[in-house]
Structure formats: structure tokens, C-alpha cells
Design an enzyme around this catalytic site. Structure first.
Site, PDB file in Angstrom:
ATOM      1  N   MET A  36      11.318  27.661 -53.228  1.00  0.00           N
ATOM      2  CA  MET A  36      12.693  27.193 -53.075  1.00  0.00           C
ATOM      3  C   MET A  36      12.839  26.070 -52.041  1.00  0.00           C
ATOM      4  O   MET A  36      13.830  26.032 -51.313  1.00  0.00           O
ATOM      5  CB  MET A  36      13.599  28.371 -52.702  1.00  0.00           C
ATOM      6  CG  MET A  36      13.615  29.480 -53.747  1.00  0.00           C
ATOM      7  SD  MET A  36      14.104  28.878 -55.383  1.00  0.00           S
ATOM      8  CE  MET A  36      15.854  28.614 -55.074  1.00  0.00           C
ATOM      9  N   ARG A  37      11.851  25.187 -51.968  1.00  0.00           N
ATOM     10  CA  ARG A  37      11.967  24.061 -51.040  1.00  0.00           C
ATOM     11  C   ARG A  37      11.656  22.755 -51.755  1.00  0.00           C
ATOM     12  O   ARG A  37      10.821  22.713 -52.649  1.00  0.00           O
ATOM     13  CB  ARG A  37      10.985  24.207 -49.882  1.00  0.00           C
ATOM     14  CG  ARG A  37      11.327  25.362 -49.008  1.00  0.00           C
ATOM     15  CD  ARG A  37      10.836  25.185 -47.600  1.00  0.00           C
ATOM     16  NE  ARG A  37      11.397  26.227 -46.788  1.00  0.00           N
ATOM     17  CZ  ARG A  37      12.595  26.181 -46.232  1.00  0.00           C
ATOM     18  NH1 ARG A  37      13.347  25.105 -46.349  1.00  0.00           N
ATOM     19  NH2 ARG A  37      13.049  27.193 -45.538  1.00  0.00           N
ATOM     20  N   HIS A  40      10.939  25.350 -64.464  1.00  0.00           N
ATOM     21  CA  HIS A  40      12.385  25.349 -64.260  1.00  0.00           C
ATOM     22  C   HIS A  40      13.052  26.044 -65.445  1.00  0.00           C
ATOM     23  O   HIS A  40      12.702  25.773 -66.604  1.00  0.00           O
ATOM     24  CB  HIS A  40      12.878  23.904 -64.126  1.00  0.00           C
ATOM     25  CG  HIS A  40      14.344  23.822 -63.837  1.00  0.00           C
ATOM     26  ND1 HIS A  40      14.861  23.995 -62.572  1.00  0.00           N
ATOM     27  CD2 HIS A  40      15.392  23.619 -64.652  1.00  0.00           C
ATOM     28  CE1 HIS A  40      16.173  23.904 -62.625  1.00  0.00           C
ATOM     29  NE2 HIS A  40      16.527  23.669 -63.876  1.00  0.00           N
ATOM     30  N   ARG A  69      10.743  19.493 -42.211  1.00  0.00           N
ATOM     31  CA  ARG A  69      10.135  19.592 -43.540  1.00  0.00           C
ATOM     32  C   ARG A  69       8.734  18.971 -43.523  1.00  0.00           C
ATOM     33  O   ARG A  69       7.785  19.506 -44.088  1.00  0.00           O
ATOM     34  CB  ARG A  69      11.021  18.843 -44.554  1.00  0.00           C
ATOM     35  CG  ARG A  69      10.497  18.923 -45.979  1.00  0.00           C
ATOM     36  CD  ARG A  69      11.330  18.080 -46.938  1.00  0.00           C
ATOM     37  NE  ARG A  69      12.748  18.315 -46.810  1.00  0.00           N
ATOM     38  CZ  ARG A  69      13.390  19.371 -47.295  1.00  0.00           C
ATOM     39  NH1 ARG A  69      12.736  20.298 -47.944  1.00  0.00           N
ATOM     40  NH2 ARG A  69      14.682  19.495 -47.134  1.00  0.00           N
ATOM     41  N   GLU A 113       9.386  12.619 -56.787  1.00  0.00           N
ATOM     42  CA  GLU A 113      10.442  12.593 -55.770  1.00  0.00           C
ATOM     43  C   GLU A 113      11.814  12.974 -56.319  1.00  0.00           C
ATOM     44  O   GLU A 113      12.751  13.175 -55.557  1.00  0.00           O
ATOM     45  CB  GLU A 113      10.524  11.204 -55.123  1.00  0.00           C
ATOM     46  CG  GLU A 113       9.401  10.888 -54.153  1.00  0.00           C
ATOM     47  CD  GLU A 113       8.087  10.477 -54.818  1.00  0.00           C
ATOM     48  OE1 GLU A 113       8.046  10.399 -56.066  1.00  0.00           O
ATOM     49  OE2 GLU A 113       7.107  10.255 -54.086  1.00  0.00           O
ATOM     50  N   GLU A 120       9.036  31.800 -69.901  1.00  0.00           N
ATOM     51  CA  GLU A 120       8.429  31.067 -68.782  1.00  0.00           C
ATOM     52  C   GLU A 120       6.989  31.499 -68.565  1.00  0.00           C
ATOM     53  O   GLU A 120       6.098  30.679 -68.353  1.00  0.00           O
ATOM     54  CB  GLU A 120       9.206  31.341 -67.479  1.00  0.00           C
ATOM     55  CG  GLU A 120      10.552  30.659 -67.385  1.00  0.00           C
ATOM     56  CD  GLU A 120      11.205  30.898 -66.028  1.00  0.00           C
ATOM     57  OE1 GLU A 120      10.511  30.864 -64.992  1.00  0.00           O
ATOM     58  OE2 GLU A 120      12.427  31.131 -65.989  1.00  0.00           O
TER      59      GLU A 120
HETATM   60  C1  GRF Z   1      11.974  31.313 -62.253  1.00  0.00           C
HETATM   61  O1  GRF Z   1      13.092  31.471 -63.080  1.00  0.00           O
HETATM   62  C2  GRF Z   1      11.578  29.871 -62.170  1.00  0.00           C
HETATM   63  O2  GRF Z   1      11.815  29.157 -63.363  1.00  0.00           O
HETATM   64  C3  GRF Z   1      12.475  29.343 -61.088  1.00  0.00           C
HETATM   65  O3  GRF Z   1      12.550  30.392 -60.144  1.00  0.00           O
HETATM   66  C4  GRF Z   1      12.307  31.626 -60.797  1.00  0.00           C
HETATM   67  C5  GRF Z   1      11.158  32.255 -60.074  1.00  0.00           C
HETATM   68  O4  GRF Z   1      10.888  33.559 -60.496  1.00  0.00           O
HETATM   69  N1  GRF Z   1      11.951  28.108 -60.546  1.00  0.00           N
HETATM   70  P1  GRF Z   1       9.544  34.266 -60.065  1.00  0.00           P
HETATM   71  O5  GRF Z   1       9.503  34.256 -58.530  1.00  0.00           O
HETATM   72  O6  GRF Z   1       8.398  33.506 -60.650  1.00  0.00           O
HETATM   73  O7  GRF Z   1       9.637  35.661 -60.591  1.00  0.00           O
END
Ligand code: GRF
Length: 198
Positions: free
Chosen positions: A95-96, A114, A70, A147, A179
Site C-alpha cells: 500500500m505504498r 490491481h 519515502r 511513475e 487475481e
Molecule cells: C488485492 O485485491 C490486490 O489486487 C490489491 O490489494 C489486494 C491485496 O490482497 N492490490 P492480498 O493482500 O494479496 O490478499
């Protein structure tokens, strides 16, 4: 007379990149003023968002984790960010978990989105967690990254009501629309107010 300096944004993705596109569009149409999306970085070579960034004329770089710790992986990303003089890092479906070194390098200048009203439902599958727990409403949150897992200081959040027949897909789709607006508002606010300090 010259206006405020243009801030350089990097967006980190792992997949579809719809929030990345929403931010790029908000920069283009002036909802995020005095800013430029300077680079999109993905840890996945087949992330659909990479093509969407390139279509918009944004540099899109793949930095895969493969065979590295990492820390090594993050060092490479930080070096790419530094060489492009990035001011703000936006995680958008990245996703990390970031290493302490990465967080320290850009402390107060890393944002994440999120799909829940944090501190409720942190971690993976937030929409499923909300449904399983019978929540009356959920929503989304933009926060600074520290963190903790999805636990950094909250910048903005917005509620999305549940519907009786909601599935993970239907709820996720309704939250996603919110979002896209919320992330742009949060980035504009952070750029106007400056980095977060303790
Ligand atoms: C979104 O729902 C975001 O809140 C989450 O992962 C998803 C990503 O979607 N962290 P995208 O790749 O922006 O379409």
C-alpha cells in the site's frame, strides 16, 4: 545439461498476503518455472502475510516506514533486494507508492496486481468505484510499475462479470479468485519473456 537459471522473486506486501501465497504456491507447483520466492518484505509489522511466508519457509522481513522519508524507506528496501540478488519484484497488496529511485533501480522488473480492468478504476477502492459507477463488469490487471498511478504497461487482465446483488465484499471475493490465477500467469510470462523495455 543445465536448464535456465532460477530467477529470484521478491514479494512486497502490507497485509493479508493472499496474492503472495498464490505466487508462492505457483512457484512450488511449477506453474512459475525456474523461479524461487527469495524474500517477502512488509512495511507493516503486523501484516498477516508475514506468518504465511514463514510457514512456507520463505524469509519474511519487516521494513517499516516509521520516521523515514519515502526515499530513505525505499533505499532500505532496494538494499535488501540487491543483497539478495532479486530479479523480479512483485507488489501484492503493497500500500505504498514507490519512489522514482526504487522504480529506476528495478525498471521493467516491478509488477503490480490491481482489482479492476485498468485503465478503469485506478487507485484505492477499485471494486467500490466499479459498483458506484454501475459498471457491467470489472476484473483485474497485472501491470508493470512506472511513475504513474496504476498506469504502467499492462501484462494481462481478466474480466469478472458483475452480479445484480453484488456488494463490495462479494465482488472483491470473486475478483480475488481470478487475481490469484492471473498473477501467477503474468509472472511466468514475464520471466519467460524477460524484463519490459521501452
Ligand atoms: C488485492 O485485491 C490486490 O489486487 C490489491 O490489494 C489486494 C491485496 O490482497 N492490490 P492480498 O493482500 O494479496 O490478499
Amino acid at each position: 545439461m543445465s536448464g535456465p537459471a532460477t530467477k529470484r522473486i521478491a514479494i512486497l506486501i502490507s497485509g493479508r498476503g493472499s496474492n503472495m501465497v498464490a505466487l508462492a504456491d505457483a512457484v512450488s507447483d511449477g506453474r512459475i518455472p525456474y523461479a524461487e520466492v527469495a524474500i517477502v518484505i512488509s512495511d507493516q509489522h503486523d501484516a498477516a502475510g508475514l506468518g504465511k511466508a514463514r510457514e512456507r519457509g520463505i524469509e519474511a522481513l519487516v521494513i517499516e516506514r516509521a520516521g523515514r522519508t519515502r526515499e530513505q524507506h525505499d533505499r532500505e528496501i532496494v538494499s535488501a533486494l540487491r543483497s539478495r540478488q532479486i530479479d523480479l519484484v512483485c507488489l501484492a497488496g503493497y500500500m505504498r507508492i514507490l519512489s522514482a529511485e526504487f522504480i529506476n533501480a528495478y525498471r521493467g522488473r516491478i509488477l503490480n496486481i490491481h482489482p479492476s480492468l485498468l485503465p478503469a478504476f485506478p487507485g484505492l477502492h477499485a471494486q467500490q468505484q466499479a459498483l458506484e459507477q454501475g459498471a457491467k463488469s470489472s476484473g483485474c490487471t497485472v501491470h508493470f510499475v512506472d511513475e504513474t498511478l496504476d498506469g504502467g504497461p499492462i501484462i494481462l487482465q481478466r474480466e469478472v462479470a458483475m452480479q445484480d446483488d453484488d456488494t463490495v465484499d462479494s465482488l472483491s471475493a470473486r475478483i480475488l479468485v481470478v487475481e490469484h490465477k492471473l498473477y501467477a500467469e503474468a509472472v511466468a510470462r514475464v520471466l519467460a519473456e524477460g524484463p519490459h523495455s521501452e
